[in-house]
Design a protein around this motif. Structure first.
Motif, mmCIF file in Angstrom:
data_model
loop_
_atom_site.group_PDB
_atom_site.id
_atom_site.type_symbol
_atom_site.label_atom_id
_atom_site.label_comp_id
_atom_site.label_asym_id
_atom_site.label_seq_id
_atom_site.Cartn_x
_atom_site.Cartn_y
_atom_site.Cartn_z
ATOM 1 N N ALA A 199 0.832 -1.204 0.000
ATOM 2 C CA ALA A 199 0.000 0.000 0.000
ATOM 3 C C ALA A 199 0.867 1.255 0.000
ATOM 4 O O ALA A 199 1.931 1.297 0.623
ATOM 5 N N ARG A 200 0.410 2.270 -0.682
ATOM 6 C CA ARG A 200 1.148 3.524 -0.797
ATOM 7 C C ARG A 200 0.923 4.371 0.461
ATOM 8 O O ARG A 200 -0.204 4.781 0.753
ATOM 9 N N PRO A 201 1.982 4.659 1.212
ATOM 10 C CA PRO A 201 1.820 5.496 2.410
ATOM 11 C C PRO A 201 1.368 6.907 2.034
ATOM 12 O O PRO A 201 1.794 7.454 1.022
ATOM 13 N N GLU A 202 0.499 7.478 2.866
ATOM 14 C CA GLU A 202 0.034 8.839 2.613
ATOM 15 C C GLU A 202 -0.445 9.484 3.902
ATOM 16 O O GLU A 202 -0.747 8.803 4.882
ATOM 17 N N VAL A 203 -0.481 10.795 3.885
ATOM 18 C CA VAL A 203 -1.113 11.567 4.950
ATOM 19 C C VAL A 203 -2.131 12.488 4.296
ATOM 20 O O VAL A 203 -1.939 12.953 3.184
ATOM 21 N N VAL A 204 -3.243 12.714 4.985
ATOM 22 C CA VAL A 204 -4.311 13.570 4.476
ATOM 23 C C VAL A 204 -4.680 14.562 5.563
ATOM 24 O O VAL A 204 -4.911 14.174 6.714
ATOM 25 N N ASP A 205 -4.710 15.847 5.181
ATOM 26 C CA ASP A 205 -5.088 16.917 6.101
ATOM 27 C C ASP A 205 -4.271 16.840 7.401
ATOM 28 O O ASP A 205 -4.827 16.765 8.491
ATOM 29 N N GLU A 206 -2.954 16.864 7.242
ATOM 30 C CA GLU A 206 -2.034 16.739 8.375
ATOM 31 C C GLU A 206 -0.957 17.804 8.300
ATOM 32 O O GLU A 206 -0.710 18.390 7.255
ATOM 33 N N ARG A 207 -0.279 17.991 9.398
ATOM 34 C CA ARG A 207 0.913 18.828 9.449
ATOM 35 C C ARG A 207 2.111 17.900 9.273
ATOM 36 O O ARG A 207 2.140 16.814 9.847
ATOM 37 N N VAL A 208 3.067 18.317 8.459
ATOM 38 C CA VAL A 208 4.209 17.465 8.152
ATOM 39 C C VAL A 208 5.521 18.226 8.337
ATOM 40 O O VAL A 208 5.561 19.454 8.264
ATOM 41 N N THR A 209 6.563 17.468 8.571
ATOM 42 C CA THR A 209 7.928 17.966 8.514
ATOM 43 C C THR A 209 8.602 17.187 7.398
ATOM 44 O O THR A 209 8.538 15.957 7.370
ATOM 45 N N ILE A 210 9.195 17.900 6.459
ATOM 46 C CA ILE A 210 9.822 17.266 5.304
ATOM 47 C C ILE A 210 11.334 17.380 5.471
ATOM 48 O O ILE A 210 11.867 18.482 5.597
ATOM 49 N N THR A 211 11.977 16.226 5.487
ATOM 50 C CA THR A 211 13.425 16.187 5.676
ATOM 51 C C THR A 211 14.094 15.578 4.453
ATOM 52 O O THR A 211 13.464 14.879 3.664
ATOM 53 N N GLY A 212 15.371 15.850 4.345
ATOM 54 C CA GLY A 212 16.160 15.278 3.269
ATOM 55 C C GLY A 212 16.742 13.942 3.654
ATOM 56 O O GLY A 212 16.411 13.365 4.696
ATOM 57 N N GLU A 213 17.657 13.469 2.841
ATOM 58 C CA GLU A 213 18.221 12.134 2.998
ATOM 59 C C GLU A 213 19.574 12.115 3.696
ATOM 60 O O GLU A 213 20.170 11.051 3.861
ATOM 61 N N LEU A 214 20.074 13.266 4.096
ATOM 62 C CA LEU A 214 21.403 13.308 4.696
ATOM 63 C C LEU A 214 21.401 12.790 6.130
ATOM 64 O O LEU A 214 20.376 12.816 6.811
#
Length: 101
Positions: free
Chosen positions: A33-48
């Motif tokens: 299944a494809r992970p997802e969030v809907v109507d949420e607050r997110v923190t987006i980070t890089g790969e380092l």
């Protein structure tokens, strides 16, 4: 996220959330299944391998799925030019120019 502050240094350097938008993609080639969030607050980070590789902190998204493209409009001069390219031998990003005309 594929990429990070070695491509877009401004948010990490200035401890800010960079303006972004989500470009949804339908391609999903995995058997789970494809992970997802809907109507949420997110923190987006890089790969380092550093806790400073944060591009967006606690911002609302309508929907964000694994595989979607996060677009950082208005990156400007302090994005690529001040980034630490090839950090730990990570590849450089592709540059994509979109002509809305």
């Amino acid at each position: 996220m594929r990429g990070g502050s070695h491509h877009l240094r401004l948010p990490a350097a200035w401890k800010m959330s960079h303006p972004f938008r989500v470009h949804p993609t339908e391609k999903w080639n995995y058997p789970f299944a494809r992970p997802e969030v809907v109507d949420e607050r997110v923190t987006i980070t890089g790969e380092l391998c550093t806790p400073n590789d944060v591009l967006v902190s606690d911002e609302h998204v309508e929907r964000l799925r694994a595989g979607d493209v996060v677009v950082f409009d208005y990156a400007g001069a302090y994005a690529w030019t001040i980034s630490h390219h090839e950090f730990l031998s990570h590849p450089q990003p592709d540059f994509v120019y979109i002509d809305e005309a």
